[in-house]
Enzyme design. Structure first.
Site, PDB file in Angstrom:
ATOM      1  N   GLU A  28       2.954   1.377  -4.340  1.00 51.45           N
ATOM      2  CA  GLU A  28       3.122   2.555  -4.936  1.00 51.45           C
ATOM      3  C   GLU A  28       1.965   3.314  -5.448  1.00 51.45           C
ATOM      4  O   GLU A  28       1.901   4.342  -5.883  1.00 51.45           O
ATOM      5  CB  GLU A  28       3.879   2.492  -6.330  1.00 51.45           C
ATOM      6  CG  GLU A  28       5.263   2.043  -6.063  1.00 51.45           C
ATOM      7  CD  GLU A  28       6.139   1.740  -7.291  1.00 51.45           C
ATOM      8  OE1 GLU A  28       5.704   1.503  -8.412  1.00 51.45           O
ATOM      9  OE2 GLU A  28       7.525   1.867  -7.075  1.00 51.45           O
ATOM     10  N   PHE A  94      11.835  -3.349  -8.761  1.00 45.41           N
ATOM     11  CA  PHE A  94      12.480  -4.177  -7.564  1.00 45.41           C
ATOM     12  C   PHE A  94      11.655  -4.170  -6.221  1.00 45.41           C
ATOM     13  O   PHE A  94      11.228  -3.126  -5.859  1.00 45.41           O
ATOM     14  CB  PHE A  94      13.853  -3.506  -7.392  1.00 45.41           C
ATOM     15  CG  PHE A  94      14.725  -3.884  -6.262  1.00 45.41           C
ATOM     16  CD1 PHE A  94      14.743  -5.247  -5.922  1.00 45.41           C
ATOM     17  CD2 PHE A  94      15.491  -3.053  -5.679  1.00 45.41           C
ATOM     18  CE1 PHE A  94      15.631  -5.745  -4.935  1.00 45.41           C
ATOM     19  CE2 PHE A  94      16.403  -3.551  -4.643  1.00 45.41           C
ATOM     20  CZ  PHE A  94      16.335  -4.905  -4.182  1.00 45.41           C
ATOM     21  N   VAL A  96      10.447  -6.601  -2.689  1.00 48.56           N
ATOM     22  CA  VAL A  96      10.580  -7.734  -1.673  1.00 48.56           C
ATOM     23  C   VAL A  96       9.319  -7.549  -0.829  1.00 48.56           C
ATOM     24  O   VAL A  96       8.978  -6.516  -0.355  1.00 48.56           O
ATOM     25  CB  VAL A  96      11.868  -7.588  -0.801  1.00 48.56           C
ATOM     26  CG1 VAL A  96      11.830  -8.831   0.265  1.00 48.56           C
ATOM     27  CG2 VAL A  96      13.167  -7.912  -1.929  1.00 48.56           C
ATOM     28  N   SER A 107      19.147  -6.735  -0.251  1.00 46.39           N
ATOM     29  CA  SER A 107      20.650  -6.631  -0.327  1.00 46.39           C
ATOM     30  C   SER A 107      21.403  -7.486  -1.240  1.00 46.39           C
ATOM     31  O   SER A 107      21.994  -7.110  -2.154  1.00 46.39           O
ATOM     32  CB  SER A 107      21.224  -6.429   0.990  1.00 46.39           C
ATOM     33  OG  SER A 107      20.604  -5.543   1.694  1.00 46.39           O
ATOM     34  N   TYR A 140      18.772   2.684  -1.334  1.00 48.04           N
ATOM     35  CA  TYR A 140      19.844   2.933  -2.340  1.00 48.04           C
ATOM     36  C   TYR A 140      20.905   3.955  -1.803  1.00 48.04           C
ATOM     37  O   TYR A 140      22.119   3.620  -2.510  1.00 48.04           O
ATOM     38  CB  TYR A 140      18.934   3.551  -3.359  1.00 48.04           C
ATOM     39  CG  TYR A 140      18.289   2.466  -4.175  1.00 48.04           C
ATOM     40  CD1 TYR A 140      18.526   1.249  -4.625  1.00 48.04           C
ATOM     41  CD2 TYR A 140      16.755   2.772  -4.378  1.00 48.04           C
ATOM     42  CE1 TYR A 140      17.542   0.386  -5.148  1.00 48.04           C
ATOM     43  CE2 TYR A 140      15.846   1.999  -4.886  1.00 48.04           C
ATOM     44  CZ  TYR A 140      16.228   0.593  -5.363  1.00 48.04           C
ATOM     45  OH  TYR A 140      15.471  -0.035  -5.614  1.00 48.04           O
TER      46      TYR A 140
END
Length: 171
Positions: A28, A94, A96, A107, A140
């Site tokens: 990010e 969140f 991965v 998922s 999402y």
């Protein structure tokens, strides 16, 4: 790679959780903002009154990362309350690891979070997504998420610690 396990984090997972928090922050473009320590995670998440809960994604030893890690994803969440609709599960982080995306890990984490939310009788799950993060936005939305920023016009604000201290000291 079909084998992985989603499970609640334990105190022993704190170093891996911090590693993944830093990886997410790097993704990010906010890596320098992570000041949290492993000790903070341990005290804040595994004491008598935890401030957060966490799920981790763990792969078997034949699928370890090149650095030898088995924890390849996580979701950090907590419960909050909305006076209009009641209990909420707030998904704070969140992530991965990129080499493990596309195998259903994300998922499955989201499925587990949904099960936690339903078990706790939450009315919804809330979370933030960076505007530029189209892959996550699409992930999402494919699962029924709605964008409250565009649909309801909400803005997120924060008050930093220095201003909290200033207000707390006012007479």
């Amino acid at each position: 790679m079909a084998k992985f396990v989603i499970r609640p984090a334990t105190a022993a997972d704190c170093s891996d959780i911090l590693r993944l928090i830093k990886e997410l922050a790097k993704y990010e473009y906010m890596e320098e903002q992570v000041i949290l320590t492993e000790k903070d995670l341990l005290e804040d998440g595994f004491g008598e009154h935890p401030f957060y809960h966490c799920l981790v994604a763990e792969v078997p030893k034949e699928h370890l990362t090149p650095e030898g890690h088995s924890i390849v994803g996580f979701a950090m969440y907590y419960f909050t309350y909305d006076p209009w609709i009641g209990k909420l599960l707030y998904l704070e982080d969140f992530f991965v690891m990129s080499d493990y995306r596309g195998f259903g890990i994300g998922s499955e984490i989201l499925k587990n979070l949904s099960q936690v939310a339903m078990k706790c009788r939450c009315s919804s799950m809330h979370f933030l997504v960076a505007e530029w993060n189209e892959p996550s936005i699409n992930f999402y939305k494919r699962r029924g998420a709605s964008d409250l920023s565009s649909e309801e016009g909400w803005r997120l604000f924060k008050i930093d610690k220095e201003y909290l201290l200033k207000m707390a000291a006012e007479e």
